[in-house]
Design an enzyme around this catalytic site. Structure first.
Site, mmCIF file in Angstrom:
data_model
loop_
_atom_site.group_PDB
_atom_site.id
_atom_site.type_symbol
_atom_site.label_atom_id
_atom_site.label_comp_id
_atom_site.label_asym_id
_atom_site.label_seq_id
_atom_site.Cartn_x
_atom_site.Cartn_y
_atom_site.Cartn_z
ATOM 1 N N CYS A 115 0.877 -1.165 0.000
ATOM 2 C CA CYS A 115 0.000 0.000 0.000
ATOM 3 C C CYS A 115 0.910 1.209 0.000
ATOM 4 C CB CYS A 115 -0.918 0.011 1.220
ATOM 5 S SG CYS A 115 -1.966 1.499 1.288
ATOM 6 N N CYS A 118 -0.662 4.382 2.397
ATOM 7 C CA CYS A 118 -0.611 4.280 3.862
ATOM 8 C C CYS A 118 -0.333 2.836 4.261
ATOM 9 C CB CYS A 118 -1.894 4.804 4.494
ATOM 10 S SG CYS A 118 -3.402 4.103 3.791
ATOM 11 N N SER A 119 -1.360 2.116 4.714
ATOM 12 C CA SER A 119 -1.139 0.709 5.087
ATOM 13 C C SER A 119 -2.427 -0.096 4.938
ATOM 14 C CB SER A 119 -0.610 0.611 6.527
ATOM 15 O OG SER A 119 -1.534 1.207 7.427
ATOM 16 N N CYS A 120 -3.170 0.130 3.862
ATOM 17 C CA CYS A 120 -4.401 -0.617 3.612
ATOM 18 C C CYS A 120 -4.067 -2.107 3.553
ATOM 19 C CB CYS A 120 -5.043 -0.167 2.311
ATOM 20 S SG CYS A 120 -5.622 1.547 2.360
#
Length: 221
Positions: A115, A118-120
Site C-alpha cells: 500500500c 498508507c497501510s491498507c
C-alpha cells in the site's frame, strides 16, 4: 563499594530474568494497569479484542482460503472471479476486507502486495499488518525494486519470473494465493493451511517457506 555494586547488579540481573515480559510488553502492561485503575478502560473489553485477533481474525483465516483454493478447483475459480463473495462464504469479512481480490502466483508470475499511500491491509484474512508493511521503505521500494526487496526477505526468484506489484487502496485489498508446494498431493485442507504463512499471502515468501510470520528484514522494519 565495588563489591556492593556487583551485588546490586547481580540482584538486578537475577530480577530481570524473572520478568517474562519484553520491554514493549512491560510498557503496554503498565499502561493497561494505569488506565484500568483510572477507570478509563474495561479489562474484559481488552481481553475480548485480544481473543478476537488471536482466534477469529488473522493469517489462519487467509491460510484456510488458500488451502481450500488448492484443494477445490471450483472454489479457486470463484475466488478468481469474485474473491469478496468466495472469502465471505467462509465467514471472513469486514475489518477492511469488504472488497477483496485474489491474485494467483504461477510458474511465470509472482505477486507482491503493498500500500503505497498508507497501510491498507485485509485484516479479516491476514490480521494486523506487520510493522515493515507500514514502513516507508517497504511502501516505496516494493514498487521501485520489488526483486531487491524480496531478496532482503530471503526470497530470490528466477530472473525469468515476472513480479507483479499490486497497490492496495481503501476500496480494494488483495490476497496472494501462493503456488501449491510440490509433494502435497493428498494433503487435507488443515495440513495444507499449515504450509501458508502470512508473508506468503502478502508475497514476500512462498508457501512452505521457513520465513515465519514474525520474520522481516531489518532494513524494512
Amino acid at each position: 563499594m565495588h563489591d556492593d555494586h556487583n551485588d546490586d547488579h547481580d540482584r538486578h540481573h537475577d530480577h530481570a530474568h524473572d520478568n517474562h515480559y519484553s520491554d514493549m510488553q512491560a510498557r503496554v502492561k503498565a499502561l493497561e494497569t494505569l488506565l484500568t485503575e483510572k477507570g478509563l478502560i474495561d479489562p474484559a473489553a481488552i481481553d475480548a479484542i485480544v481473543e478476537t485477533y488471536k482466534t477469529k481474525v488473522g493469517p489462519r483465516n487467509g491460510a484456510h482460503v488458500v488451502a481450500k483454493a488448492w484443494n477445490n478447483p471450483e472454489f479457486a475459480d470463484w475466488l478468481r472471479h469474485d474473491a469478496t463473495a468466495a472469502i465471505a462464504s467462509l465467514g471472513y469479512t469486514g475489518r477492511q476486507g469488504e472488497h477483496m481480490r485474489a491474485v494467483f502466483n504461477t510458474a511465470d508470475t509472482h505477486n507482491l502486495i503493498v500500500c503505497t499511500l498508507c497501510s491498507c491491509y485485509p485484516w479479516s484474512v491476514l490480521g494486523l499488518p506487520p510493522v515493515w508493511y507500514k514502513a516507508p521503505a517497504y511502501r516505496s521500494r516494493a514498487v521501485i525494486d520489488p526483486r531487491g526487496v524480496l531478496a532482503e526477505f530471503g526470497l530470490t526468484l528466477p530472473v525469468n519470473k515476472k513480479i507483479r506489484v499490486w497497490d492496495s487502496t481503501a476500496e480494494l485489498r488483495y490476497l496472494v494465493i501462493p503456488e501449491r508446494p510440490a509433494g502435497t498431493e493428498g494433503m487435507d485442507e488443515a495440513a495444507l493451511a499449515g504450509l501458508v504463512s502470512r508473508d506468503a499471502m502478502i508475497g514476500t515468501a512462498v508457501a512452505g517457506s521457513p520465513i515465519s510470520a514474525s520474520g522481516s528484514p531489518e532494513a524494512l522494519s
